[in-house]
Each structure stands twice: as C-alpha cells, then as structure tokens.
Scaffold this motif. Structure first.
Motif, PDB file in Angstrom:
ATOM      1  N   UNK A   1      44.151  42.912  35.511  1.00 23.96           N
ATOM      2  CA  UNK A   1      45.107  42.128  34.536  1.00 23.96           C
ATOM      3  C   UNK A   1      44.147  40.707  34.276  1.00 23.96           C
ATOM      4  N   UNK A   2      43.861  40.376  32.972  1.00 26.30           N
ATOM      5  CA  UNK A   2      43.157  39.341  32.497  1.00 26.30           C
ATOM      6  C   UNK A   2      44.013  37.902  32.640  1.00 26.30           C
ATOM      7  N   UNK A   3      44.184  37.502  34.036  1.00 27.79           N
ATOM      8  CA  UNK A   3      44.837  36.405  34.326  1.00 27.79           C
ATOM      9  C   UNK A   3      43.870  34.988  33.733  1.00 27.79           C
TER      10      UNK A   3
ATOM     11  N   UNK B   1      39.947  27.035  39.561  1.00 27.36           N
ATOM     12  CA  UNK B   1      40.016  26.635  38.070  1.00 27.36           C
ATOM     13  C   UNK B   1      38.459  26.780  37.593  1.00 27.36           C
ATOM     14  N   UNK B   2      37.728  26.360  38.331  1.00 30.67           N
ATOM     15  CA  UNK B   2      36.237  26.583  37.945  1.00 30.67           C
ATOM     16  C   UNK B   2      35.956  27.913  37.633  1.00 30.67           C
ATOM     17  N   UNK B   3      36.439  28.777  38.332  1.00 29.40           N
ATOM     18  CA  UNK B   3      36.062  30.141  38.488  1.00 29.40           C
ATOM     19  C   UNK B   3      36.360  30.820  37.096  1.00 29.40           C
ATOM     20  N   UNK B   4      37.721  30.240  36.766  1.00 27.11           N
ATOM     21  CA  UNK B   4      38.400  30.715  35.569  1.00 27.11           C
ATOM     22  C   UNK B   4      37.408  30.283  34.216  1.00 27.11           C
TER      23      UNK B   4
ATOM     24  N   UNK C   1      34.465  29.716  34.169  1.00 28.22           N
ATOM     25  CA  UNK C   1      33.207  30.412  34.005  1.00 28.22           C
ATOM     26  C   UNK C   1      33.613  31.932  33.290  1.00 28.22           C
ATOM     27  N   UNK C   2      34.660  32.479  33.754  1.00 34.10           N
ATOM     28  CA  UNK C   2      34.900  33.607  32.963  1.00 34.10           C
ATOM     29  C   UNK C   2      35.228  33.501  31.534  1.00 34.10           C
TER      30      UNK C   2
ATOM     31  N   UNK D   1      32.171  33.152  29.459  1.00 34.18           N
ATOM     32  CA  UNK D   1      31.446  34.470  29.422  1.00 34.18           C
ATOM     33  C   UNK D   1      31.928  35.332  28.409  1.00 34.18           C
ATOM     34  N   UNK D   2      33.188  34.964  27.943  1.00 34.85           N
ATOM     35  CA  UNK D   2      33.888  35.595  26.901  1.00 34.85           C
ATOM     36  C   UNK D   2      33.573  35.108  25.676  1.00 34.85           C
ATOM     37  N   UNK D   3      32.918  33.833  25.602  1.00 33.03           N
ATOM     38  CA  UNK D   3      32.585  33.213  24.300  1.00 33.03           C
ATOM     39  C   UNK D   3      33.831  32.230  23.869  1.00 33.03           C
ATOM     40  N   UNK D   4      34.618  31.722  24.960  1.00 35.24           N
ATOM     41  CA  UNK D   4      35.803  30.996  24.696  1.00 35.24           C
ATOM     42  C   UNK D   4      34.821  29.488  24.534  1.00 35.24           C
TER      43      UNK D   4
END
Length: 123
Positions: free
Chosen positions: A51-53, A69-72, A74-75, A78-81
């Motif tokens: 699930x893309x939390x 939060x930092x982990x989020x 980065x994700x 990586x998706x271009x946000x």
DNA sequence: CTTCTGACGAAAT
DNA sequence: CATTTCGCCAGAA
C-alpha cells in the motif's frame, strides 16, 4: 460492509505513482471515516507494505512530522513529486484524480456522488 | 467491558 | 503566517 482499516487501505491502493492525496481526501470518500483515522490506519502498515502510504500527505502538502518522514520524502522524490521551498509537496501539481471505476463499482458507490466529492478537492 | 493510542483538519484567534 | 480547540473511531492491551 463494516467500516474498518481495510476499507482505507483499499482506497489508498488506488492512488497511482506520481500522484498524491491528503488524509482528508481519502476520508472524504469514506462515510464515517475521519482524516485522523486514515493516518492512524496507515501508521499500522509496515515499511514494506504494498500500500502506497507515502503518497498520503497533510492537506497543506506537508509531510506528517514523525519518525520516518525523511524516508517518505525520498520515496516521493523518486516518483517525481516536486516540492516547494517550504519543503511541502505541491499538491495542486500532483493531485490524485480520484478512485477508479473499478473501485467505485466494487464498493457499490454512486459514480455521480464520487465525482462531486473529487470536484470539491480542487476548490 | 474499559482505557489508551494515534501519519488530521477546519475554524477561530 | 502560527497556535489553539475540538471532533471522531478502529484496534490493541
């Protein structure tokens, strides 16, 4: 169907890569569910969950302040946000378009009602 | 059964 | 803008 966290997870699963939604947006599609409950539910997911939390943010675009939060962040990158200088996500630029017809049908929801709600997100 | 614990958000100040 | 207030519920202990 009883309201539980699975309902929330199923909806979050609808948010595609490159797009984001707020806790409130998710909650607005689920009668009886509040923004807070959405966050609480996502918090129970593991880092490796399918699930893309990470695509769920606060209505302001800010990433919930917590460990991880930092982990989020980065994700999302990586998706271009893209982010603004205040470190918040520019939700308007990546706003989720709403649940798929599949989800709407599977959950026996009225397509028109869903459209109304989604339209409200932009205002 | 009761108590406790959270990734929120809109409005008012 | 920053802070404060208050509403709401599933799940674990």
């Amino acid at each position: 169907m009883a309201i539980n966290n699975d309902i929330i997870f199923a909806l979050v699963d609808e948010v595609p890569k490159g797009q984001v939604a707020s806790y409130g947006m998710i909650a607005s599609l689920l009668p009886g569910v509040g923004p807070r409950q959405v966050g609480s539910a996502l918090g129970k997911l593991g880092e490796r969950s399918k699930t893309p939390w990470h695509r769920i943010l606060q209505s302001s675009g800010a990433i919930a302040d917590r460990v991880g939060a930092e982990r989020q962040r980065c994700r999302l990158k990586r998706e271009g946000i893209t982010f603004r200088k205040n470190a918040a996500v520019d939700i308007a630029a990546h706003r989720w378009g709403g649940p798929s017809p599949i989800w709407i049908a599977a959950n026996e929801r009225d397509p028109l009602e869903i459209m109304e709600i989604v339209a409200g997100w932009g205002r």
